[in-house]
Design a protein around this motif. Structure first.
Motif, short mmCIF file in Angstrom:
data_model
loop_
_atom_site.label_atom_id
_atom_site.label_comp_id
_atom_site.label_asym_id
_atom_site.label_seq_id
_atom_site.Cartn_x
_atom_site.Cartn_y
_atom_site.Cartn_z
N ALA A 1 -23.60 -51.97 10.65
CA ALA A 1 -24.18 -52.84 11.68
C ALA A 1 -25.48 -52.25 12.23
O ALA A 1 -26.44 -52.99 12.51
CB ALA A 1 -23.17 -53.06 12.79
N TYR A 2 -25.52 -50.93 12.40
CA TYR A 2 -26.72 -50.31 12.95
C TYR A 2 -27.91 -50.45 12.01
O TYR A 2 -29.03 -50.72 12.44
CB TYR A 2 -26.42 -48.84 13.24
N LEU A 3 -27.67 -50.30 10.71
CA LEU A 3 -28.76 -50.47 9.75
C LEU A 3 -29.25 -51.92 9.69
O LEU A 3 -30.45 -52.18 9.56
CB LEU A 3 -28.31 -50.01 8.36
N ASP A 4 -28.32 -52.88 9.78
CA ASP A 4 -28.74 -54.28 9.84
C ASP A 4 -29.58 -54.56 11.08
O ASP A 4 -30.56 -55.31 11.03
CB ASP A 4 -27.51 -55.19 9.82
N HIS A 5 -29.20 -53.95 12.19
CA HIS A 5 -29.97 -54.10 13.42
C HIS A 5 -31.38 -53.52 13.26
O HIS A 5 -32.37 -54.10 13.72
CB HIS A 5 -29.22 -53.42 14.56
N ILE A 6 -31.48 -52.39 12.57
CA ILE A 6 -32.79 -51.77 12.36
C ILE A 6 -33.66 -52.65 11.47
O ILE A 6 -34.85 -52.86 11.75
CB ILE A 6 -32.61 -50.37 11.75
N LEU A 7 -33.11 -53.19 10.39
CA LEU A 7 -33.88 -54.05 9.49
C LEU A 7 -34.36 -55.31 10.19
O LEU A 7 -35.52 -55.73 10.02
CB LEU A 7 -33.04 -54.40 8.26
N ALA A 8 -33.48 -55.93 10.99
CA ALA A 8 -33.88 -57.14 11.71
C ALA A 8 -34.94 -56.84 12.76
O ALA A 8 -35.92 -57.58 12.91
CB ALA A 8 -32.65 -57.79 12.36
N ARG B 1 -18.63 -43.60 13.04
CA ARG B 1 -19.17 -44.03 11.75
C ARG B 1 -18.81 -45.47 11.44
O ARG B 1 -19.68 -46.26 11.03
CB ARG B 1 -18.65 -43.10 10.65
N ASP B 2 -17.56 -45.84 11.61
CA ASP B 2 -17.14 -47.22 11.30
C ASP B 2 -17.77 -48.22 12.26
O ASP B 2 -18.00 -49.39 11.89
CB ASP B 2 -15.62 -47.33 11.36
N LYS B 3 -18.06 -47.79 13.47
CA LYS B 3 -18.65 -48.71 14.45
C LYS B 3 -20.15 -48.91 14.21
O LYS B 3 -20.69 -49.99 14.50
CB LYS B 3 -18.41 -48.16 15.86
N LEU B 4 -20.82 -47.91 13.68
CA LEU B 4 -22.27 -47.99 13.52
C LEU B 4 -22.71 -48.49 12.17
O LEU B 4 -23.76 -49.15 12.05
CB LEU B 4 -22.88 -46.60 13.77
N ARG C 1 -24.41 -49.94 20.63
CA ARG C 1 -23.02 -50.26 20.95
C ARG C 1 -22.32 -49.11 21.68
O ARG C 1 -21.16 -48.79 21.43
CB ARG C 1 -22.24 -50.63 19.68
N GLY C 2 -23.06 -48.47 22.55
CA GLY C 2 -22.50 -47.39 23.34
C GLY C 2 -22.41 -46.06 22.66
O GLY C 2 -21.93 -45.08 23.26
N ALA C 3 -22.84 -45.94 21.40
CA ALA C 3 -22.77 -44.68 20.65
C ALA C 3 -24.17 -44.09 20.56
O ALA C 3 -25.16 -44.80 20.34
CB ALA C 3 -22.20 -44.90 19.26
#
Length: 515
Positions: A155-162, A149-152, A110-112
């Motif tokens: 959501a970032y961990l869910d993206h990694i698991l998927a 932090r709030d942006k990642l 997400r750009g980060a």
């Protein structure tokens, strides 16, 4: 130069003496407290946040650690200058890359920008443990900016698991499961016995009309990408396919092509080995998501045929030699799968235990099935596997002989015209066509196609003698799909009329007996 080395040695000796004095004056606990304080001060003014993902959590493994390792295997491979570890897990069809010890890799979401570092440290010796721990402590350290932090997260961990789940599913070999005899459990407590699924059938090699094939592939693609759609509409994420048609038309090859196209495992359910509806539900609960549950020849497995056509025959129990009947035999005969149990299996509350499942039923006689099995919601898509058509024949010729479209080599143009003319009158299955091409695959394209044309003419002549004249080019199976489904849907009405007629005869017979 000698003075330089002398000064350096004096400096090193002074530092060693100072270190010894500090260790003697300040205890280890005080030094650790000062180090922690300096670390907190540094982190307070640092623009980054750090998160550690350890390999083990207590005595159990950390699921996030395995997911991060798989996720970074796809992003670390093209990283320039990274030191990678190469591995191949069990039952995997491809190699995976991973970060070596104390190496790091960059990623964006997400750009980060985020940074992953793999930290490996020796584990301190511990006492006796029932379960030995690895000699090294491994962890991944995630570094992100405080503003992101709030942006990642999360959501970032869910993206990694998927992403890790998708990588794991596509890298491992697909499995074919069958239910154990009598509901027996294996060593892991599962009622399914797996074997590697190596079927090579794909939609490219499947002998079927291309337009119909594209329609099925689009429906499967919409199902695989329909997580948000099924959640928004409040429907269970499942779909049913009914494959029906004459034997040898490619129903099993269609199932294998669906599994290879979606990357799903296949569960081949043998209904004759299931003793009760409760056992059927247990089998469903032990299946995984992203799977295809298959019941082949459902009209021949158990008595699940049309209820209105004929009442089910009572189960007979064979007596012993002395004429007695064991209670175990009587109870075992009463335990069986009912139509209601199968309907709940495919479309009831128990069918929602899991997601992204496909139910596939196959039959050679659709008119024998109960209409409750055919309605939408259970069997959403009915696929009629017809006899071999000319577009399907061209696919078989390409697979076995390498014959492309508009290929005029070896004088095959006239033979192809004859094949197109006689194929509909012959009513031949793709399995029979494949057998002819296999026998003649070393004879050359021209001889193989000529032999196939001769087979078409012989079959067409045989059909003409049995059922009347057959004109070449006529398509007798155009409305066969609609006629079969019409007979299947009208069978309850016919059964009721027949039952009514039988009731009238019974009343007349009873009146005669009374007279």
């Amino acid at each position: 130069m000698r003075e330089y080395w002398t000064s350096l040695a004096s400096l090193m000796g002074a530092l060693a003496f100072l270190q010894g004095v500090l260790h003697a004056v300040f205890p280890a606990e005080l030094r650790a407290a000062v180090a922690r304080l300096l670390g907190r001060v540094t982190r307070a003014f640092s623009p980054y946040c750090y998160f550690d993902v350890t390999e083990t959590e207590g005595m159990s493994t950390n699921e996030i650690y395995d997911a991060v390792q798989l996720y970074l295997s796809s992003s670390a491979a093209p990283a320039a200058g990274a030191r990678l570890s190469l591995s191949r897990p069990h039952n995997a069809s491809s190699f995976t890359f991973g970060l070596a010890a104390s190496d790091r890799v960059l990623d964006t979401f997400r750009g980060a920008a985020v940074t992953w570092e793999h930290v490996v440290a020796p584990r301190q010796s511990q006492g006796f443990l029932w379960r030995p721990l690895p000699e090294e402590k491994r962890r991944f350290t995630l570094r992100i900016r405080r503003g992101d932090r709030d942006k990642l997260l999360p959501a970032y961990l869910d993206h990694i698991l998927a992403s890790a789940a998708d990588i794991r599913r596509r890298s491992q070999d697909r499995l074919l499961y069958t239910n154990a005899r009598g509901g027996a459990m294996d060593g892991r407590g599962l009622p399914w016995d797996p074997v590697p699924f190596k079927h090579p059938s794909t939609f490219d090699t499947l002998a079927m009309d291309p337009d119909r094939k594209a329609e099925i592939m689009a429906d499967l693609r919409d199902f695989g990408d329909g997580s948000a759609f099924y959640e928004r509409t409040g429907r269970a994420w499942k779909r049913g396919y009914l494959l029906y048609g004459p034997p040898g038309t490619g129903k099993s090859s269609m199932i294998a092509a669906m599994a290879n196209y979606l990357g799903y495992d296949v569960y081949d359910l043998e209904l004759t080995e299931v003793g009760s509806n409760a056992e059927l539900r247990k089998l469903l609960m032990k299946t995984t998501s992203k799977s295809i549950i298959v019941i082949e020849d459902i009209d021949c497995s158990v008595d699940l045929t049309n209820r209105a056509a004929s009442p089910p025959a009572p189960t007979k129990v064979r007596p012993n030699v002395d004429g007695t009947i064991d209670q175990d035999k009587s109870a075992g005969a009463a335990r069986s799968i009912t139509l209601s149990g199968l309907l709940n299996f495919t479309d009831g509350l128990w069918s929602c235990c899991g997601s992204e499942r496909i139910f596939v039923f196959t039959t050679n006689h659709i008119e024998k099935l109960d209409p409750a099995l055919l309605r939408s919601g259970r069997m959403d898509m009915h696929i009629f596997m017809n006899y071999c058509s000319f577009p399907a024949l061209k696919i078989l010729l390409k697979n076995y002989l390498g014959l492309q479209d508009n290929d005029g080599s070896d004088g095959c143009v006239a033979v192809m015209a004859g094949l197109e003319e006689w194929i509909d009158a012959a009513e031949i299955t793709p399995a029979d066509v494949s057998e002819v091409l296999i026998k003649n695959r070393r004879s050359g394209r021209k001889k193989a196609t000529e032999e196939l044309l001769e087979v078409f003419k012989v079959r067409a002549e045989k059909r003409r003698r049995e059922s009347g004249p057959a004109t070449p080019g006529k398509e007798p199976g155009d409305n066969e799909e609609e006629e079969e489904e019409k007979r299947a849907l009208e069978s309850p009405k016919e059964g009721k009329e027949k039952a009514g007629g039988m009731d009238g005869q019974d009343e007349e017979t009873e009146a005669k007996k009374q007279l």
